[in-house]
Design a protein around this motif. Structure first.
Motif, PDB file in Angstrom:
ATOM      1  N   ILE A  61       8.413   8.513   1.040  1.00 34.37           N
ATOM      2  CA  ILE A  61       7.428   7.474   1.331  1.00 34.37           C
ATOM      3  C   ILE A  61       8.003   6.093   1.028  1.00 34.37           C
ATOM      4  O   ILE A  61       7.702   5.112   1.723  1.00 34.37           O
ATOM      5  CB  ILE A  61       6.134   7.726   0.534  1.00 34.37           C
ATOM      6  CG1 ILE A  61       5.507   9.056   0.951  1.00 34.37           C
ATOM      7  CG2 ILE A  61       5.129   6.597   0.757  1.00 34.37           C
ATOM      8  CD1 ILE A  61       4.260   9.425   0.165  1.00 34.37           C
ATOM      9  N   THR A  62       8.852   6.002   0.006  1.00 35.44           N
ATOM     10  CA  THR A  62       9.488   4.719  -0.312  1.00 35.44           C
ATOM     11  C   THR A  62      10.386   4.256   0.820  1.00 35.44           C
ATOM     12  O   THR A  62      10.442   3.058   1.141  1.00 35.44           O
ATOM     13  CB  THR A  62      10.300   4.841  -1.615  1.00 35.44           C
ATOM     14  OG1 THR A  62       9.431   5.242  -2.678  1.00 35.44           O
ATOM     15  CG2 THR A  62      10.950   3.521  -1.977  1.00 35.44           C
ATOM     16  N   ILE A  63      11.097   5.183   1.450  1.00 33.41           N
ATOM     17  CA  ILE A  63      11.927   4.825   2.604  1.00 33.41           C
ATOM     18  C   ILE A  63      11.063   4.237   3.717  1.00 33.41           C
ATOM     19  O   ILE A  63      11.415   3.226   4.342  1.00 33.41           O
ATOM     20  CB  ILE A  63      12.705   6.063   3.107  1.00 33.41           C
ATOM     21  CG1 ILE A  63      13.724   6.503   2.049  1.00 33.41           C
ATOM     22  CG2 ILE A  63      13.411   5.759   4.425  1.00 33.41           C
ATOM     23  CD1 ILE A  63      14.421   7.807   2.384  1.00 33.41           C
ATOM     24  N   LEU A  64       9.909   4.847   3.956  1.00 32.48           N
ATOM     25  CA  LEU A  64       8.983   4.324   4.957  1.00 32.48           C
ATOM     26  C   LEU A  64       8.524   2.922   4.587  1.00 32.48           C
ATOM     27  O   LEU A  64       8.482   2.019   5.436  1.00 32.48           O
ATOM     28  CB  LEU A  64       7.781   5.266   5.095  1.00 32.48           C
ATOM     29  CG  LEU A  64       6.632   4.783   5.996  1.00 32.48           C
ATOM     30  CD1 LEU A  64       7.120   4.609   7.431  1.00 32.48           C
ATOM     31  CD2 LEU A  64       5.461   5.765   5.933  1.00 32.48           C
TER      32      LEU A  64
ATOM     33  N   PHE B 185       0.829  -1.206   0.000  1.00 32.29           N
ATOM     34  CA  PHE B 185       0.000   0.000   0.000  1.00 32.29           C
ATOM     35  C   PHE B 185       0.866   1.259   0.000  1.00 32.29           C
ATOM     36  O   PHE B 185       0.621   2.208  -0.752  1.00 32.29           O
ATOM     37  CB  PHE B 185      -0.924  -0.005   1.215  1.00 32.29           C
ATOM     38  CG  PHE B 185      -1.512   1.336   1.531  1.00 32.29           C
ATOM     39  CD1 PHE B 185      -2.432   1.923   0.683  1.00 32.29           C
ATOM     40  CD2 PHE B 185      -1.123   2.041   2.669  1.00 32.29           C
ATOM     41  CE1 PHE B 185      -2.977   3.174   0.962  1.00 32.29           C
ATOM     42  CE2 PHE B 185      -1.651   3.281   2.952  1.00 32.29           C
ATOM     43  CZ  PHE B 185      -2.584   3.851   2.099  1.00 32.29           C
ATOM     44  N   ILE B 186       1.900   1.285   0.838  1.00 34.82           N
ATOM     45  CA  ILE B 186       2.740   2.486   0.947  1.00 34.82           C
ATOM     46  C   ILE B 186       3.523   2.711  -0.341  1.00 34.82           C
ATOM     47  O   ILE B 186       3.696   3.851  -0.794  1.00 34.82           O
ATOM     48  CB  ILE B 186       3.668   2.372   2.167  1.00 34.82           C
ATOM     49  CG1 ILE B 186       2.839   2.278   3.457  1.00 34.82           C
ATOM     50  CG2 ILE B 186       4.594   3.573   2.263  1.00 34.82           C
ATOM     51  CD1 ILE B 186       3.657   1.989   4.701  1.00 34.82           C
TER      52      ILE B 186
ATOM     53  N   MET C 171      -8.014   0.791  -1.188  1.00 32.91           N
ATOM     54  CA  MET C 171      -6.880   1.539  -0.664  1.00 32.91           C
ATOM     55  C   MET C 171      -6.076   2.209  -1.779  1.00 32.91           C
ATOM     56  O   MET C 171      -5.615   3.336  -1.635  1.00 32.91           O
ATOM     57  CB  MET C 171      -5.978   0.616   0.161  1.00 32.91           C
ATOM     58  CG  MET C 171      -6.634   0.049   1.409  1.00 32.91           C
ATOM     59  SD  MET C 171      -7.397   1.313   2.455  1.00 32.91           S
ATOM     60  CE  MET C 171      -5.996   2.374   2.816  1.00 32.91           C
ATOM     61  N   SER C 172      -5.892   1.527  -2.904  1.00 31.53           N
ATOM     62  CA  SER C 172      -5.140   2.132  -3.999  1.00 31.53           C
ATOM     63  C   SER C 172      -5.891   3.325  -4.579  1.00 31.53           C
ATOM     64  O   SER C 172      -5.283   4.360  -4.888  1.00 31.53           O
ATOM     65  CB  SER C 172      -4.848   1.101  -5.089  1.00 31.53           C
ATOM     66  OG  SER C 172      -6.053   0.609  -5.663  1.00 31.53           O
TER      67      SER C 172
END
Length: 438
Positions: free
Chosen positions: A381-384, A220-221, A346-347
């Motif tokens: 956000i990718t790091i998260l 999702f992220i 969600m997407s």
């Protein structure tokens, strides 16, 4: 295993391709119409609002439409919805005010929200064999990639001979072809999707599995990270083309480059998955998209910009294509519909955030600056996501069930040992496994 050998599916597949082409050409027409109505300052915001409206309609009205229309004969409903969309596309070409533009878009997306689930439900009804159905799904995915690549090219060729408003009749012609193929398909009158659980129940179960599974939270992220940057490409490319090259018609060439890159990226994914995990591929795609976004600040010629847009397409496919495999590996077969429903909701919620954000930033900042900002957001956000989705993520996990009796069928099936009933199998969140680290 080849679904194209099935005569009904062949016609349905042809209808899907024609319908997708019509929608793709319509999207190009919408972008150009938004530029004409809103100008440089308002086009991005207007198009972002329309795409946000699309997301709201898809999330809220698709389940309701499925329940309402399931009582009617599927073939007539599908043909009727295509005829309705055909009429709306003709009206698009006659609209001149923003409110007309928005109203027609609302009705078109409402009809699409009703059409798409019903159409997809017909495929397993006529192809009950699981392997053949899986092949049909693969062809369906390729059709989406084909549309993203071909429809901008067709629109660009059409603009050599007609004005931008004529794209809507061209899109309507594609929908007319879809009507004809549906009528010729021989879709059985009794074909139906069958009864499903209530939407709220399916969505609740899916979300429960979704957010208790680390790889799905990461999925999702990562989708959210991509949507933040990709939304700029979909919303503001027409503005960027108008400012950078003094001609918004170059938008079609940029989006054709994006579609070509997306097709190449999708075709490369099966080979890449033999060497890399889904997580590695998706994280790499998001990182690549974020870093490439920063290249927008360089002095780029048109061929270089087209190459950059092609890179955006490749990166987006690296993120989006493996998602279905991640979902199927993260739930029991009977829970797949619920998990896919959660992913759908969600997407679309992510896109509902990303589209207005891209339109708003594109309106208050220079387009290149807005893309740079959103590319940076994508990287953060990718790091998260990389922290939420662990690198070591085996499908089979050792766990215990001290609360289950020794003669429980689950323990017998997996040869549990010891007082804690320790055993190993492919691990999913379900009625017996309520926590990821039991």
């Amino acid at each position: 295993m080849n679904p194209l050998r099935h005569p009904v599916f062949r016609w349905l597949f042809a209808a899907q391709i024609l319908s997708l082409l019509g929608i793709g050409i319509m999207t190009v027409g919408l972008a150009l119409l938004a530029y004409e109505l809103g100008g440089v300052a308002g086009a991005g915001k207007l198009l972002g609002g329309i795409f946000a409206l699309k997301m709201v309609v898809y999330v809220l009205l698709a389940p309701l439409a499925e329940v309402v229309l399931s009582r009617f004969e599927a073939r007539r409903v599908l043909i009727g919805l295509d005829v309705f969309r055909f009429v709306l596309l003709l009206l698009f070409g006659m609209s001149s005010d923003i409110w007309q533009f928005a109203m027609l878009a609302f009705f078109f997306y409402t009809a699409s929200a009703a059409f798409t689930p019903l159409f997809q439900a017909m495929i397993p009804a006529i192809l009950p064999d699981e392997k053949t159905y899986a092949s049909a799904l693969m062809l369906s995915r390729l059709a989406y990639t084909f549309e993203s690549m071909v429809s901008p090219i067709l629109a660009a060729l059409a603009l050599l001979f007609v004005v931008s408003s004529s794209l809507f009749p061209l899109a309507a012609l594609c929908l007319a072809g879809s009507v004809v193929t549906l009528a010729l398909s021989g879709l059985p009158r009794s074909a139906s999707a069958g009864k499903k659980r209530p939407f709220v129940e399916r969505l609740t179960r899916g979300l429960n599995i979704y957010f208790r599974t680390p790889r799905l939270r990461g999925l999702f992220i990562l989708n959210l990270a991509l949507s933040c940057a990709l939304a700029w490409v979909l919303v503001n490319t027409v503005v960027y083309a108008g400012l950078q090259f003094d001609d918004s018609d170059f938008y079609t060439w940029l989006m054709a480059s994006y579609g070509t890159g997306a097709a190449l990226g999708a075709l490369s994914v099966p080979g890449l998955l033999k060497r890399f995990s889904e997580r590695s591929l998706m994280v790499s795609g998001c990182v690549a998209f974020g870093l490439m976004s920063l290249l927008i600040f360089l002095p780029l010629t048109l061929p270089m910009v087209m190459l950059l847009w092609g890179g955006f397409g490749v990166a987006s496919s690296l993120v989006l294509t493996p998602g279905g495999l991640v979902l199927t590996r993260s739930a029991e077969k009977e829970d797949h519909p619920a998990v896919f429903a959660a992913q759908f909701s969600m997407s679309h919620a992510g896109w509902l955030l990303a589209y207005p954000l891209a339109g708003w930033l594109g309106a208050i900042l220079a387009p290149a600056t807005a893309l740079g900002v959103l590319g940076g957001v994508c990287l953060l956000i990718t790091i998260l996501a990389s922290r939420v989705w662990p690198m070591e993520d085996p499908l089979e996990r050792v766990h215990t069930h001290p609360d289950l009796p020794r003669d429980h069928p689950h323990l017998k099936a997996h040869e549990a040992q010891g007082e804690q009933r320790q055993h190993t199998h492919v691990f999913h969140i379900d009625d017996l496994h309520l926590r990821w680290n039991p």
